[in-house]
Scaffold this motif. Structure first.
Motif, mmCIF file in Angstrom:
data_model
loop_
_atom_site.group_PDB
_atom_site.id
_atom_site.type_symbol
_atom_site.label_atom_id
_atom_site.label_comp_id
_atom_site.label_asym_id
_atom_site.label_seq_id
_atom_site.Cartn_x
_atom_site.Cartn_y
_atom_site.Cartn_z
ATOM 1 N N TYR A 274 -11.568 -8.516 2.825
ATOM 2 C CA TYR A 274 -10.123 -8.400 2.927
ATOM 3 C C TYR A 274 -9.450 -8.977 1.690
ATOM 4 O O TYR A 274 -10.047 -9.703 0.889
ATOM 5 N N THR B 57 -5.438 -10.696 0.959
ATOM 6 C CA THR B 57 -4.170 -11.068 1.571
ATOM 7 C C THR B 57 -3.297 -11.802 0.568
ATOM 8 O O THR B 57 -3.796 -12.544 -0.289
ATOM 9 N N THR C 277 0.484 -14.050 0.579
ATOM 10 C CA THR C 277 1.422 -14.672 1.502
ATOM 11 C C THR C 277 2.453 -15.502 0.747
ATOM 12 O O THR C 277 2.175 -16.643 0.374
ATOM 13 N N ARG D 134 3.230 -11.994 5.345
ATOM 14 C CA ARG D 134 1.810 -11.818 5.003
ATOM 15 C C ARG D 134 1.455 -10.332 4.939
ATOM 16 O O ARG D 134 1.715 -9.577 5.882
ATOM 17 N N TYR D 135 0.884 -9.951 3.790
ATOM 18 C CA TYR D 135 0.294 -8.615 3.641
ATOM 19 C C TYR D 135 -1.222 -8.780 3.710
ATOM 20 O O TYR D 135 -1.806 -9.641 3.038
ATOM 21 N N LEU D 136 -1.868 -7.951 4.527
ATOM 22 C CA LEU D 136 -3.312 -8.061 4.732
ATOM 23 C C LEU D 136 -3.950 -6.689 4.640
ATOM 24 O O LEU D 136 -3.512 -5.739 5.296
ATOM 25 N N ARG E 285 -4.202 -1.962 7.068
ATOM 26 C CA ARG E 285 -3.201 -2.632 6.240
ATOM 27 C C ARG E 285 -2.066 -3.094 7.138
ATOM 28 O O ARG E 285 -1.536 -2.307 7.921
#
Length: 232
Positions: free
Chosen positions: A65, A67, A69, A91-93, A125
């Motif tokens: 992954y 991420t 933040t 948060r983008y993951l 996503r």
């Protein structure tokens, strides 16, 4: 301040964060994290997709992954970068789960069923907003060593995903004409746990590959950890 999580290195999760004090009791931070897949081990079960527990320990060998933040912190004691704080963050993951396998059994009228295997990857996503609490200390004679304990945070958001993979039969034949396309699509949706409203399946019976798009999910995820770093 620049900080990293020492415990993350043990489990293969790498996090680096920076924090800038804006005013007395208020700061702006940015955290970047990643995980790489662990080679040499494949966990084969369709029951460990990200939609049904894929972030749990049994399947992390094939999980990767990225991420990012950004966050805004308010230190309740008004301290410049130390004390108990309340954090508001986005948060983008981006998650990828590799090498998931499931059995494929296709019934045939008047004949023995076709037995095979599905191998696929999952992608997700997400965009989420979160709220958390923590405490930070400035240590050392010059107060330039930072210890940051993020006690707990919870984020809530939406995610979009897709699945792509291939299938094969144990008799090594493609069976292009014997299998009804809609029957095969429904079985692939079921075995990859993608059978939901609004999805689209693209099937190539010649290459024995497939792609499922349009997956939607609600994401609720915790955030916690301990990091150490330096103040400049």
């Amino acid at each position: 301040m620049i900080k990293a999580s020492p415990l993350g290195f043990i489990f293969g999760n790498y996090f680096l964060s920076g924090e800038r004090v804006l005013t007395q009791g208020l700061s702006l931070g940015l955290e970047v994290g990643t995980r790489f897949p662990s080679p040499g081990r494949t966990y084969t079960s369709q029951y460990y997709s990200y939609r049904s527990g894929g972030l749990l320990w049994p399947s992390v060998s094939n999980l990767s992954y990225f991420t990012i933040t950004p966050e805004l912190r308010w230190y309740t004691n008004g301290g410049p970068g130390h004390g108990f704080y309340i954090s508001l963050y986005y948060r983008y993951l981006d998650i990828k789960q590799r090498n998931i396998q499931a059995n494929l059994l296709i019934p045939q009228q008047g004949k023995a069923p076709l037995d095979g295997v599905v191998t696929y990857q999952e992608y997700l996503r997400t965009h989420a907003l979160g709220l958390g609490i923590g405490a930070q200390w400035l240590l050392g004679r010059k107060k330039n060593i930072v210890l940051d304990w993020y006690i707990i945070g919870v984020s809530n958001g939406r995610g979009s995903g897709w699945v792509e993979g291939s299938y094969k039969f144990y008799d090594k034949q493609p069976h292009k004409s014997e299998i009804d396309a809609s029957t095969l699509e429904n079985l692939l949706l079921d075995q990859t746990e993608s059978d939901s409203e609004g999805v689209k399946t693209t099937l190539d019976k010649q290459a024995q590959t497939f792609r499922i798009t349009g997956l939607r999910t609600t994401v609720i995820s915790p955030r916690l950890g301990l990091s150490i770093g330096f103040r400049f």
